[in-house]
Design an enzyme around this catalytic site. Structure first.
Site, PDB file in Angstrom:
ATOM      1  N   ARG A 163       1.266  24.341 -16.123  1.00 20.65           N
ATOM      2  CA  ARG A 163       2.470  23.616 -15.710  1.00 20.65           C
ATOM      3  C   ARG A 163       3.721  24.006 -16.487  1.00 20.65           C
ATOM      4  O   ARG A 163       4.833  23.636 -16.107  1.00 20.65           O
ATOM      5  CB  ARG A 163       2.230  22.102 -15.808  1.00 20.65           C
ATOM      6  CG  ARG A 163       1.468  21.562 -14.604  1.00 20.65           C
ATOM      7  CD  ARG A 163       1.120  20.101 -14.795  1.00 20.65           C
ATOM      8  NE  ARG A 163       0.026  19.939 -15.747  1.00 20.65           N
ATOM      9  CZ  ARG A 163      -0.305  18.773 -16.308  1.00 20.65           C
ATOM     10  NH1 ARG A 163       0.403  17.686 -16.041  1.00 20.65           N
ATOM     11  NH2 ARG A 163      -1.321  18.694 -17.148  1.00 20.65           N
ATOM     12  N   GLN A 194     -12.150  31.635 -27.015  1.00 18.94           N
ATOM     13  CA  GLN A 194     -12.852  30.972 -25.916  1.00 18.94           C
ATOM     14  C   GLN A 194     -12.480  31.695 -24.624  1.00 18.94           C
ATOM     15  O   GLN A 194     -11.361  31.579 -24.146  1.00 18.94           O
ATOM     16  CB  GLN A 194     -12.446  29.494 -25.824  1.00 18.94           C
ATOM     17  CG  GLN A 194     -13.203  28.754 -24.733  1.00 18.94           C
ATOM     18  CD  GLN A 194     -12.513  27.467 -24.288  1.00 18.94           C
ATOM     19  OE1 GLN A 194     -11.353  27.226 -24.590  1.00 18.94           O
ATOM     20  NE2 GLN A 194     -13.242  26.631 -23.573  1.00 18.94           N
ATOM     21  N   GLY A 201      -8.099  10.133 -20.283  1.00 16.69           N
ATOM     22  CA  GLY A 201      -9.459   9.609 -20.347  1.00 16.69           C
ATOM     23  C   GLY A 201      -9.387   8.158 -20.807  1.00 16.69           C
ATOM     24  O   GLY A 201      -8.695   7.843 -21.771  1.00 16.69           O
ATOM     25  N   GLU A 210     -12.982  10.271 -17.764  1.00 18.55           N
ATOM     26  CA  GLU A 210     -11.789  11.009 -17.372  1.00 18.55           C
ATOM     27  C   GLU A 210     -11.151  10.365 -16.146  1.00 18.55           C
ATOM     28  O   GLU A 210     -11.860   9.822 -15.283  1.00 18.55           O
ATOM     29  CB  GLU A 210     -12.148  12.474 -17.068  1.00 18.55           C
ATOM     30  CG  GLU A 210     -12.521  13.271 -18.292  1.00 18.55           C
ATOM     31  CD  GLU A 210     -11.460  13.205 -19.377  1.00 18.55           C
ATOM     32  OE1 GLU A 210     -10.324  13.632 -19.145  1.00 18.55           O
ATOM     33  OE2 GLU A 210     -11.768  12.708 -20.476  1.00 18.55           O
ATOM     34  N   LYS A 259      29.997  39.122 -44.479  1.00 15.43           N
ATOM     35  CA  LYS A 259      28.587  39.490 -44.611  1.00 15.43           C
ATOM     36  C   LYS A 259      28.325  40.105 -45.968  1.00 15.43           C
ATOM     37  O   LYS A 259      29.091  40.966 -46.409  1.00 15.43           O
ATOM     38  CB  LYS A 259      28.215  40.489 -43.508  1.00 15.43           C
ATOM     39  CG  LYS A 259      26.734  40.807 -43.473  1.00 15.43           C
ATOM     40  CD  LYS A 259      26.451  42.270 -43.149  1.00 15.43           C
ATOM     41  CE  LYS A 259      26.759  43.174 -44.330  1.00 15.43           C
ATOM     42  NZ  LYS A 259      26.376  44.573 -44.140  1.00 15.43           N
TER      43      LYS A 259
END
Ligand code: UD1
Ligand code: MG
Length: 464
Positions: A15, A77, A141, A157, A358
């Site tokens: 999303r 994973q 959940g 859930e 600078k």
């Protein structure tokens, strides 16, 4: 008891509609996952295991660079089959005893004290869940308790919940602490027989019950700690809430913010007394403001130490990057000034509009008020540096320094070709281009002599 922290950060974050992995999206200037790793470092866990998957290389490289000393470990994973499956991947690196604390990489504002309370609630022999009551629990959940509302029986859930269960307002925040040995057993027994066909970590609750373990719950101190981010709108909403909380803290210390809704701090801001900050300012990295400092509207200030009574006029950009910027007491900067890394200004220095500094030191009382550039320069006390003058510090291959002594007056539109030294008290005539040192106390002019031609006539338009 040994503590392992597992942070789930493998999800795609569909999303967000972004090529960037969700946990690398920034809140208050740093990746969401960095917040979780930094905060939970306070728990002094034996290891922090990050489960990566979507954009794993980017996530791992980013965190490794940001946390060189943390006991970080990455486990991949692939593919992502649910939160239970995510934690299953960590099993080989978890010890056989102790406590495992499971957190989410997309829930950045969890507090160390809340995480610690969850670990304490677990105590090594209970399953502890972080829960919260929400006015709108949609999507979460639900915490199902026994009829007396005491024992936690299960987490259901949203997609699997009955009408009655959906009415429950107590939800699981996605964070839990469990005895590691038990957790490993439960994880090996998970299945994916549910509405989403995923391995749910939440199914361990019913298993703990069946094993006769007590399931306890802990609550965060504030809702903001458990708000996860799934979309750009949620990220922006959490950012505003976080900024408001930071603004409130500063105002409690006495800092006067013109509008706390138009204030952004992406890092640390230390303020003395009677500091005033106008609207739309952004502070990044580490910034310190001395007593009675005043920051005008629309300034961006990063890595700077700003002294007492300094006035920064609107639209000034100060970027200290790694070298930092220092501004001495009573200096006046801007509007539209630009101070870059290594700009070190003494007391009562004036830097006006469209002036860039600078890697330069300006001693007390030096002034560059209009349209100028000072790069790689050492500027003495009370120097007046004219409009449009520049240090030509770069020869196309190397940078060189310019040294300007005390009380020098550099006229307008001068070019000082470095390396070059202008002696104390010297005056440089306007429009000069200096390629050689200018002696102290003298007027040096290096431009074509002015001539006037008498009897000269302007061209006339030819009539046809
Ligand atoms: C989860 C909980 C839900 C809880 C909610 C709180 C489960 C089954 N459900 O639901 O009870 O109310 O969080 O926000 O745990 N992730 C992985 N690998 C995966 C899947 C997810 O690493 O295979 C990571 C995600 O990147 C994310 C976290 O786990 O950081 C949570 O995943 P998400 O899909 O958002 O879980 P929810 O459906 O919100
Ligand atoms: Mg979620």
């Amino acid at each position: 008891m040994s503590l392992s922290i597992v942070i789930m950060a493998a999800g795609k974050g569909t999303r967000m509609k972004s090529a960037r992995p969700k946990v690398l999206h920034k809140l208050a200037g740093r990746p969401m996952l960095s917040h979780v790793i930094a905060t939970t470092a306070a728990l002094q866990a034996q290891q922090q295991v990050v489960i990566t998957g979507h954009g794993a290389e980017l996530v791992e490289a980013g965190m490794q660079a940001a946390f060189k000393d943390a006991p970080l470990r990455f486990v991949r994973q692939e593919p992502q089959l649910g939160t239970g499956h995510a934690v299953q991947q960590a099993v080989p690196v978890l010890p056989d005893e102790g406590i495992t604390l499971i957190l989410n990489g997309d829930t950045p504002l969890i507090r160390a004290s809340t995480a610690q309370a969850l670990v304490d609630a677990c105590g090594g022999d209970k399953l502890a869940l972080l829960t919260i009551n929400l006015a709108d629990p949609t999507g979460y959940g639900r915490i199902v308790r026994d009829p007396r509302g005491e024992k936690v029986l299960a987490i259901v859930e949203h997609k699997d919940a009955s009408e009655a269960q959906r009415a429950i307002q107590e939800v699981y925040t996605g964070m839990m602490a469990a005895p590691t040995a038990r957790l490993k057993q439960w994880l090996s027994r998970l299945d994916n027989n549910n509405a989403q066909g995923e391995y749910y970590l939440t199914d361990v609750v019913a298993m703990a019950q069946a094993d006769g373990l007590t399931v306890v719950s802990a609550q965060p101190q504030e809702e903001i700690e458990v708000l996860g981010v799934n979309s750009p709108a949620q990220l922006a909403d959490l950012e505003r809430r976080y900024q408001r909380a930071q603004a409130d803290k500063l105002m409690e210390q006495g800092v006067r913010l013109a509008d706390p809704a138009r204030f952004d701090l992406r890092g640390e801001l230390r303020c003395g007394s009677d500091v005033e900050i106008d609207v739309n300012c952004v502070f990044e990295g580490s910034v310190a403001l001395g007593n009675e400092a005043r920051i005008g509207a629309n300034c961006v200030i990063r890595n700077a130490v700003i002294g007492e009574g300094v006035v920064i006029h609107p639209f000034t950009h100060i970027d200290g990057d790694k070298d930092g910027v220092q501004i001495g007491e009573g200096s006046i900067i801007g509007p539209f000034a630009r101070l870059r890394p290594g700009a070190k200004l003494g007391t009562e220095v004036h830097i006006g509009n469209f002036v860039e500094v600078k890697n330069s030191t300006l001693a007390d009382g030096a002034k560059a008020n209009h349209l100028a550039y000072l790069g790689d320069a050492d500027v003495g006390e009370r120097v007046n540096y004219g409009a449009g003058s520049i240090t030509a510090n770069y020869d196309g291959a190397n940078k060189h320094r310019t040294v300007i002594g005390n009380d020098v007056h550099v006229g307008s539109n001068c070019v000082l070709i470095a390396p070059i030294t202008v002696g104390a008290g010297a005056t440089i005539g306007g429009g000069s281009t200096l390629s050689k040192d200018a002696p102290e106390g003298q007027l040096t002019v290096a431009r074509a002599k002015q001539v006037s031609l008498s009897g000269w006539q302007r061209p006339q338009k030819i009539k046809r």
